[in-house]
Design a protein around this motif. Structure first.
Motif, short mmCIF file in Angstrom:
data_model
loop_
_atom_site.label_atom_id
_atom_site.label_comp_id
_atom_site.label_asym_id
_atom_site.label_seq_id
_atom_site.Cartn_x
_atom_site.Cartn_y
_atom_site.Cartn_z
N GLN A 649 0.82 -1.21 0.00
CA GLN A 649 0.00 0.00 0.00
C GLN A 649 0.86 1.26 0.00
O GLN A 649 0.53 2.25 -0.65
N VAL A 650 1.97 1.21 0.73
CA VAL A 650 2.89 2.35 0.73
C VAL A 650 3.43 2.58 -0.68
O VAL A 650 3.48 3.72 -1.16
N GLN A 651 3.81 1.50 -1.35
CA GLN A 651 4.36 1.62 -2.69
C GLN A 651 3.33 2.22 -3.65
O GLN A 651 3.65 3.06 -4.49
N GLN A 652 2.08 1.81 -3.52
CA GLN A 652 1.02 2.37 -4.36
C GLN A 652 0.87 3.87 -4.13
O GLN A 652 0.69 4.64 -5.08
N MET A 653 0.94 4.29 -2.89
CA MET A 653 0.85 5.72 -2.57
C MET A 653 2.00 6.50 -3.20
O MET A 653 1.82 7.58 -3.76
N LEU A 654 3.20 5.95 -3.11
CA LEU A 654 4.38 6.63 -3.64
C LEU A 654 4.30 6.79 -5.16
O LEU A 654 4.86 7.74 -5.73
N GLU A 655 3.61 5.87 -5.81
CA GLU A 655 3.48 5.91 -7.27
C GLU A 655 2.30 6.75 -7.75
O GLU A 655 2.11 6.95 -8.95
N ASP A 656 1.51 7.27 -6.81
CA ASP A 656 0.34 8.08 -7.13
C ASP A 656 0.79 9.52 -7.36
O ASP A 656 1.04 10.28 -6.42
N GLU A 657 0.91 9.93 -8.63
CA GLU A 657 1.44 11.25 -8.96
C GLU A 657 0.46 12.37 -8.63
O GLU A 657 0.87 13.53 -8.48
N HIS A 659 -1.32 12.68 -5.89
CA HIS A 659 -1.29 13.01 -4.47
C HIS A 659 0.13 12.80 -3.95
O HIS A 659 0.53 11.66 -3.68
N PRO A 660 0.91 13.88 -3.85
CA PRO A 660 2.31 13.74 -3.40
C PRO A 660 2.40 13.03 -2.05
O PRO A 660 1.64 13.31 -1.12
N THR A 661 3.31 12.06 -1.97
CA THR A 661 3.49 11.26 -0.76
C THR A 661 4.96 11.23 -0.39
O THR A 661 5.82 11.07 -1.26
N MET A 662 5.22 11.39 0.89
CA MET A 662 6.59 11.33 1.41
C MET A 662 6.70 10.20 2.42
O MET A 662 5.77 9.96 3.20
N VAL A 663 7.83 9.50 2.39
CA VAL A 663 8.17 8.57 3.47
C VAL A 663 8.94 9.36 4.51
O VAL A 663 9.99 9.94 4.21
#
Length: 746
Positions: A649-657, A659-663
């Motif tokens: 799920q984290v990886q999917q969020m990171l690939e969602d252009e 909605h910017p996502t930061m770890v």
């Protein structure tokens, strides 16, 4: 197909916590698996499959006798050492309850595993014996007080000691103890916990008057859930588990044959003189010395908490004199090195009762690290462990955790901005301007070495060491730190030089804010007219108020001080109190107001000063009964648990252009540096941010984080990231998520 629970291959792991448990040796695992699939019979069955199972069981019992030197007496298979302890205690107390008087005692070593005193106390109460349960003191080397034994064993129903301590590795002189015990009481039942002695010391139990000796398989490469108990001939015995009459009526329940088969293979290895699986004592001593050399080369100033000459060679108990056990363990964990703080069974404790009994210092007791390996460790295992430990030295140096021996060390982590350093709820604040001008506020004695290293290695120019007031709960560290930093003491009793302090583009000013105490002051950091941070001492606690229970406290003055600060601060001014009991880490003035309705009511003139005083008095009373915190209390409501995300799920969020996502890695920089997590996610450098909890305040001070961005927080186990999420939510961050189980389950 169901997902298997595998988290890390053995090749990635340096396991140095063998006193807690050991991996099952491949040869033993093969035998256990074979028994499950082929020799699966019930030893109580009369057909051939059952007879074969019974033969295996009895052959294992015979080998156990050889390993522990028990020609006579009984060998009883158990689920582990705890059951063996229960069985020994219950058997003794039932047999001797008619002898119990108000003068009777039950003796146990003060450094004994908690399973022993807790069992003695439990059955003493259940059986209504009324005996006094006494801990036998130990000296600074962990050895039992023989004079104490001589004085009390004459009226003892039972005495319990251990062969080798699980935390320190200290071994007792059993022959000498036997002489003292039997000289003063020939009939007392004597139990010796032999769990940590198996495979590390020669045993000849039939040559002693030891009545009971419990053992556990998983401490020596056999499976969990199997152990055995030695019972001396004619010693009291009552079955602890009754039922179908297995084990000749001594312990009912179908025997754990796969586990017993694992013990058979273990005993075979221990008895095989041609096998090199279990190393001789000389080799184990060499292994330990290699680890000591690696630790000293890496950490420098180390204290060993037990004399090496009096401990088994497979155990090291030490503390790093300038780092907490949590820091050391987090660093080791990030580097794939597994150790423990004291006993694995007491990992929730804040200090070691074993080291307390040995009269060790508070620092040793609170920051002990136990490093242990098994007697089957190989030369390659130890070499890899030493390599991993030594590889941490540059990480430590770059993060100012040790004194660097480089001529011009390049620090990966800089203290620019705000840093919160904590010790048991007390906060020390370090502010460093871009030109390296610095100020230290409310220093804590235990943090002085860390501060000295930071100042020295990052070449900071400390303009002042300040206190907000004379703290009631701790000694002042201001003079000590000033001396260590070779600073001239030109200020007043709180260190204030009498004029605003220039710190790069910002200026630090002081405002008198009495209330918590008569001498309370706050320091405000200004950029022009805008207050960027306020060091408020104990006027405020994160999401709460400081106590007004002290002799020189004044609640009316506190109300006036709150109004004074309110006229000075901006909504985004970062609040920096002297205590952080709730692990909030960072709040802005607007978030502080939102969390403290009484303050809002005071500032909005919804309550008078007298009403403020009355309500504050009720809060202080609640503080006494509910909290126990001396200097203040938090009013913040507990946040709901954050949404837990899987790695996928984290990886999917990171690939969602869209909605910017930061770890957001909230581990300390030394952990972040020891383990590069980019390999776990397909993440670019722009999507990865390391903001440890100690620097959360700086993240708001420098506007590093945005409420419009989605953040997935990670740490080792998910606990620290969960705390940070609570903090972020209180500051208006709604799109914050937690990595399920942290890095431990990735």
């Amino acid at each position: 197909m169901s997902q298997r629970f595998f988290t890390q291959t053995s090749q990635d792991l340096v396991y140095l916590d063998a006193n807690a448990t050991t991996p099952v040796l491949p040869r033993i695992a093969d035998v256990v698996s074979h028994t499950m699939r082929v020799c699966f019979g019930n030893p109580s069955s009369s057909h051939i499959t059952g007879v074969q199972a019974k033969y295996l069981l009895e052959q294992t019992r015979a080998k156990a006798r050889q390993v522990i030197g028990a020609k006579q007496g009984d060998i009883l298979f158990t689920s582990g050492a705890t059951e063996g302890i229960q069985t020994a205690v219950v058997s003794t107390l039932l047999a001797k309850r008619h002898l119990a008087t108000s003068n009777s005692v039950l003796l146990y070593g003060a450094t004994e595993h908690k399973a022993v005193p807790n069992t003695l106390k439990h059955w003493n109460d259940v059986l209504g014996l009324g005996a006094q349960v006494l801990a036998i003191p130990v000296d600074e080397n962990g050895l039992l007080d023989e004079q104490f034994i001589a004085e009390h064993v004459g009226r003892a129903l039972m005495i319990c000691t251990m062969a080798v301590n699980n935390e320190t590795g200290v071994y007792q002189n059993l022959q000498q103890l036997e002489q003292v015990i039997r000289e003063h009481n020939k009939d007392v039942s004597w139990m010796v916990d032999c769990v940590q002695a198996l495979g590390k010391q020669a045993l000849a139990l039939s040559d002693t008057t030891i009545d009971y000796a419990p053992f556990s398989g998983h401490k020596l490469y056999a499976p969990k859930g199997i152990g055995f108990l030695y019972i001396r001939e004619n010693s009291p015995y009552t079955p602890f588990i009754a039922g179908g009459g297995q084990e000749s009526g001594m312990r009912s329940g179908t025997e754990n044959l796969p586990g017993i088969a694992g013990l058979y293979e273990l005993f075979d290895l221990l008895l095989d003189k041609t096998s090199d699986v279990f190393k001789p004592v000389e080799t184990l001593h060499g292994y330990r010395q290699q680890l000591i050399t690696a630790l000293e080369n890496t950490f420098g100033d180390i204290t060993f908490n037990a004399p090496l000459s009096g401990t088994v060679p497979t155990t090291l108990n030490f503390c790093v004199n300038s780092l907490t056990s949590k820091e050391v363990m987090d660093l080791f964990d990030a580097a794939g090195i597994r150790v423990s703080g004291g006993s694995a069974c007491s990992s929730g404790a804040s200090r070691s009762f074993v080291l307390d009994a040995m009269n060790a210092s508070d620092w040793q007791s609170e920051n002990a690290i136990r490093m242990s390996f098994g007697p089957a460790a190989t030369e390659q295992d130890i070499a890899l462990a030493c390599e991993r430990i030594c590889a941490l030295k540059p990480v430590l140096a770059n993060n100012c955790l040790i004194v660097s021996d480089a001529a011009q060390p390049e620090h990966e982590v800089c203290a620019l901005g705000l840093t919160q350093l904590r010790h048991q709820g007390s906060c020390c604040w370090l502010y460093v301007a871009p030109n390296n001008d610095a100020v230290i506020i409310d220093p804590v004695v235990e943090l002085v070495p860390r501060l000295v290293r930071l100042v020295s290695q990052q070449q900071l120019h400390v303009k002042a060491v300040l206190e907000t007031h004379k703290h009631q709960d701790k000694d002042s560290a201001r003079a000590l730190l000033s001396t260590r930093l070779s600073l001239a003491d030109n200020g007043d009793e709180l260190g204030w030089p009498g004029a605003p302090i220039s710190l790069g583009a910002q200026t630090l000013a002081r405002i008198a804010t009495p209330g918590h105490s008569a001498d309370s002051h706050s320091y405000v950091l200004r950029h022009g007219e805008h207050v960027t941070a306020c060091f408020c001492g104990d006027l405020f606690i994160f999401s709460g108020l400081g106590s007004t229970q002290f002799e020189d406290a004044d609640t009316v003055q506190m109300a006036e001080s709150i109004r004074t600060l309110a006229a000075t601060l901006s909504d985004d001014s970062v609040i920096c109190p002297a205590h952080d009991y709730e692990q909030c880490f960072a709040l802005t003035w607007s978030a502080q107001l939102q969390a403290t309705p009484l303050v809002q009511q005071l500032l909005n003139e919804q309550v008078s000063d007298q009403e403020f005083v009355a309500q504050k008095a009720k809060m202080d009373e609640q503080l006494i009964t509910d909290c126990g915190a001396l200097c203040g209390f938090s009013l913040v409501a507990k946040q709901e648990n954050a949404q837990q995300l899987t790695v996928e799920q984290v990886q999917q969020m990171l690939e969602d252009e869209q909605h910017p996502t930061m770890v957001l890695d909230v581990r300390e920089p030394y952990e972040h540096g020891a383990k590069d997590i980019r390999s776990l996610f397909n993440v670019n450098d722009g999507q990865l941010l390391n903001v440890p909890l100690s620097r959360l305040a700086n993240a708001f001070f420098s506007h590093q984080l945005s409420p419009q961005t989605r953040y997935v927080l990670i740490c080792r186990t998910g606990n620290r990231s969960g705390q940070a999420i609570n903090n972020l939510k209180s500051l208006g961050f709604d799109n914050v998520y937690n990595l399920q189980g942290g890095l431990a389950l990735v």
